[in-house]
Design a protein around this motif. Sequence first.
Motif, PDB file in Angstrom:
ATOM      1  N   ARG A  79      52.836  21.725  -3.299  1.00  0.00           N
ATOM      2  CA  ARG A  79      53.564  22.585  -2.439  1.00  0.00           C
ATOM      3  C   ARG A  79      53.306  24.174  -2.822  1.00  0.00           C
ATOM      4  O   ARG A  79      53.120  24.874  -2.037  1.00  0.00           O
ATOM      5  N   GLU A  80      53.161  24.254  -4.171  1.00  0.00           N
ATOM      6  CA  GLU A  80      53.071  25.568  -4.784  1.00  0.00           C
ATOM      7  C   GLU A  80      51.680  26.253  -4.194  1.00  0.00           C
ATOM      8  O   GLU A  80      51.650  27.245  -3.975  1.00  0.00           O
ATOM      9  N   THR A  81      50.850  25.648  -4.459  1.00  0.00           N
ATOM     10  CA  THR A  81      49.432  25.784  -4.084  1.00  0.00           C
ATOM     11  C   THR A  81      49.273  26.070  -2.523  1.00  0.00           C
ATOM     12  O   THR A  81      48.718  27.151  -2.343  1.00  0.00           O
ATOM     13  N   LYS A  82      49.884  25.184  -1.926  1.00  0.00           N
ATOM     14  CA  LYS A  82      49.868  25.510  -0.568  1.00  0.00           C
ATOM     15  C   LYS A  82      50.281  26.948   0.108  1.00  0.00           C
ATOM     16  O   LYS A  82      49.994  27.369   0.855  1.00  0.00           O
ATOM     17  N   ALA A  83      51.685  26.999  -0.456  1.00  0.00           N
ATOM     18  CA  ALA A  83      52.251  28.194  -0.077  1.00  0.00           C
ATOM     19  C   ALA A  83      51.276  29.470  -0.651  1.00  0.00           C
ATOM     20  O   ALA A  83      51.385  30.466   0.052  1.00  0.00           O
ATOM     21  N   LYS A  84      50.845  29.317  -1.799  1.00  0.00           N
ATOM     22  CA  LYS A  84      50.238  30.629  -2.033  1.00  0.00           C
ATOM     23  C   LYS A  84      48.865  30.904  -1.185  1.00  0.00           C
ATOM     24  O   LYS A  84      48.774  32.054  -0.858  1.00  0.00           O
ATOM     25  N   ILE A  85      48.545  29.892  -0.806  1.00  0.00           N
ATOM     26  CA  ILE A  85      47.033  30.249  -0.146  1.00  0.00           C
ATOM     27  C   ILE A  85      47.747  30.630   1.387  1.00  0.00           C
ATOM     28  O   ILE A  85      46.846  31.524   1.938  1.00  0.00           O
ATOM     29  N   GLU A  86      48.679  30.093   1.865  1.00  0.00           N
ATOM     30  CA  GLU A  86      49.152  30.491   3.054  1.00  0.00           C
ATOM     31  C   GLU A  86      49.628  31.709   3.132  1.00  0.00           C
ATOM     32  O   GLU A  86      49.469  32.746   4.109  1.00  0.00           O
ATOM     33  N   ASP A  87      50.424  32.306   2.170  1.00  0.00           N
ATOM     34  CA  ASP A  87      50.623  33.875   1.846  1.00  0.00           C
ATOM     35  C   ASP A  87      49.601  34.718   1.693  1.00  0.00           C
ATOM     36  O   ASP A  87      49.692  35.767   2.306  1.00  0.00           O
ATOM     37  N   ALA A  88      48.581  34.174   0.960  1.00  0.00           N
ATOM     38  CA  ALA A  88      47.239  35.163   0.711  1.00  0.00           C
ATOM     39  C   ALA A  88      46.580  35.171   2.252  1.00  0.00           C
ATOM     40  O   ALA A  88      46.024  36.245   2.564  1.00  0.00           O
ATOM     41  N   MET A  89      46.498  34.014   3.163  1.00  0.00           N
ATOM     42  CA  MET A  89      46.099  34.537   4.325  1.00  0.00           C
ATOM     43  C   MET A  89      46.822  35.235   5.426  1.00  0.00           C
ATOM     44  O   MET A  89      46.179  36.020   6.053  1.00  0.00           O
ATOM     45  N   LEU A  90      48.101  35.127   5.269  1.00  0.00           N
ATOM     46  CA  LEU A  90      48.942  36.001   5.807  1.00  0.00           C
ATOM     47  C   LEU A  90      48.849  37.636   5.517  1.00  0.00           C
ATOM     48  O   LEU A  90      48.599  38.504   6.363  1.00  0.00           O
ATOM     49  N   LYS A  91      48.428  37.885   4.490  1.00  0.00           N
ATOM     50  CA  LYS A  91      48.311  39.059   3.742  1.00  0.00           C
ATOM     51  C   LYS A  91      46.964  39.546   4.147  1.00  0.00           C
ATOM     52  O   LYS A  91      46.741  40.748   4.330  1.00  0.00           O
ATOM     53  N   LYS A  92      46.146  38.560   4.381  1.00  0.00           N
ATOM     54  CA  LYS A  92      44.618  39.059   4.944  1.00  0.00           C
ATOM     55  C   LYS A  92      44.757  39.124   6.512  1.00  0.00           C
ATOM     56  O   LYS A  92      43.509  39.432   6.769  1.00  0.00           O
ATOM     57  N   GLY A  93      45.962  38.915   6.949  1.00  0.00           N
ATOM     58  CA  GLY A  93      45.737  39.042   8.548  1.00  0.00           C
ATOM     59  C   GLY A  93      45.491  37.992   9.430  1.00  0.00           C
ATOM     60  O   GLY A  93      45.091  38.039  10.533  1.00  0.00           O
ATOM     61  N   TYR A  94      45.255  36.671   8.865  1.00  0.00           N
ATOM     62  CA  TYR A  94      45.000  35.602   9.444  1.00  0.00           C
ATOM     63  C   TYR A  94      46.117  35.193  10.184  1.00  0.00           C
ATOM     64  O   TYR A  94      47.282  34.749   9.975  1.00  0.00           O
ATOM     65  N   ARG A  95      45.929  34.765  11.732  1.00  0.00           N
ATOM     66  CA  ARG A  95      46.912  34.435  12.766  1.00  0.00           C
ATOM     67  C   ARG A  95      46.294  33.130  13.321  1.00  0.00           C
ATOM     68  O   ARG A  95      45.583  32.172  12.522  1.00  0.00           O
ATOM     69  N   ARG A  96      46.837  32.864  14.472  1.00  0.00           N
ATOM     70  CA  ARG A  96      46.272  31.740  15.115  1.00  0.00           C
ATOM     71  C   ARG A  96      44.887  31.618  15.346  1.00  0.00           C
ATOM     72  O   ARG A  96      44.163  30.562  15.787  1.00  0.00           O
ATOM     73  N   ASP A  97      44.488  32.610  15.618  1.00  0.00           N
ATOM     74  CA  ASP A  97      42.871  32.832  15.870  1.00  0.00           C
ATOM     75  C   ASP A  97      41.955  32.749  14.873  1.00  0.00           C
ATOM     76  O   ASP A  97      41.112  33.660  14.654  1.00  0.00           O
ATOM     77  N   CYS A  98      42.169  31.668  13.895  1.00  0.00           N
ATOM     78  CA  CYS A  98      41.227  31.570  12.761  1.00  0.00           C
ATOM     79  C   CYS A  98      41.062  30.008  12.841  1.00  0.00           C
ATOM     80  O   CYS A  98      41.408  29.186  13.411  1.00  0.00           O
ATOM     81  N   CYS A  99      39.891  29.788  11.873  1.00  0.00           N
ATOM     82  CA  CYS A  99      39.395  28.366  11.597  1.00  0.00           C
ATOM     83  C   CYS A  99      39.292  28.349  10.062  1.00  0.00           C
ATOM     84  O   CYS A  99      38.797  29.121   9.480  1.00  0.00           O
ATOM     85  N   ILE A 100      40.008  27.193   9.602  1.00  0.00           N
ATOM     86  CA  ILE A 100      40.029  27.001   8.154  1.00  0.00           C
ATOM     87  C   ILE A 100      38.435  25.887   7.870  1.00  0.00           C
ATOM     88  O   ILE A 100      38.450  25.214   8.530  1.00  0.00           O
ATOM     89  N   ILE A 101      37.831  26.293   6.872  1.00  0.00           N
ATOM     90  CA  ILE A 101      36.642  25.555   6.287  1.00  0.00           C
ATOM     91  C   ILE A 101      37.109  25.099   5.086  1.00  0.00           C
ATOM     92  O   ILE A 101      37.026  25.855   4.116  1.00  0.00           O
TER      93      ILE A 101
END
Length: 370
Positions: free
Chosen positions: A84-106
């Motif tokens: 859970r912790e790693t998942k949350a860290k990546i999600e928060d990092a993506m939010l800070k970088k401006g990722y919204r629904r118009d993105c794709c994860i690889i």
Amino acid sequence: MSIFNVELKKVVDDTYDIEIGYNLSDTLVSDLENGLAGKIKKFAVITDTNVRDPYALPICEKIKHAGYSVDLFVFLAGEKSKSRETKAKIEDAMLKKGYRRDCCIIAVGGGVVTDLSGFIAGTYGRGVPFINFATTLLAAADASVGGKTAIDTPLATNTIGLFNQPQKVYIDIAAWKTLPQRQMASGMAETIKHACLGSEDMFEFIEENLDDIYSFKKFACEYIAENNCRIKYNVVMKDEREAGLRETLNLGHTVGRAIETVSDYKLLHGEALSIGMAAQALMSARLGYMSEEQAERVIKLYERAGLPTRIPDYIDREALVKKLYTDKKVRDGKLRFVLQKGIGATVEFAPGVYAKPIEESLAREIIMEL
């Protein structure tokens, strides 16, 4: 008082391609240019510290060179990071970088990367598309195919997650040559499992060509890559969400996942699964579903592959018995096991029922023997 009927009938096409080949990063970028992710121009590449330099960074550079926006998100390699912790860290990092629904994860990496990334994709912005670029045999054999995404918790593995199908899966056989032998063997554990549950011919091929697989002979590696996908596809296409048949893919995992957790992840997933496969083979033989000779063939093949088939001394066996009850197949507080029928099949105990309630005493007896 009023009642409103919310009619949401859906027809969803989750069809996707699995491409098996060598050095597929250019193919990935070409596919993006040809609309694999639709009109999306922003990509989040998720990887771990082992895969960052040899694969993820070059892929990011190629995506950037093609004119897309891309960021790299890296976590510490290892099963403990599937949390859970790693998942949350990546999600928060993506939010800070401006990722919204118009993105794709690889997802670029092995099973931990693909499991975690697929789960993030399924929940980020309530769902964004994702692509799996598998760099390990374990990911090629199991984790990147079939839509299973999950994290582990201190109590159990792979119980928090969802089914989420990727846009495409790339299985890059060239990457296997960079794997430590222990990681390659871990992937062989899932490969042998697939043969045990789905193809006696594949089992015999591995028996006869194990050295060629470990020498990365083209014919041998392509054979196991293709047959891993074929066997898993034949199950998933009939039962995407594990209503029955898909439980067969859990062969060996009742004991295997429990050992993995109790070992505090000192054992790799494939190493723990190998012990779990030995346990289920002994159980299957004891219950008359396979001969003792067949069970011995299974155990010997795992040992030849460089995998353990006995429980390490540091494992508390009573704690292991208790941990069995965190398995996702448990129903009404009763242990349930998928069991082999000879080599190349599993037992169907009733129409659509592939897991059998097993008394704790029998499970304990086998665990104490191993």
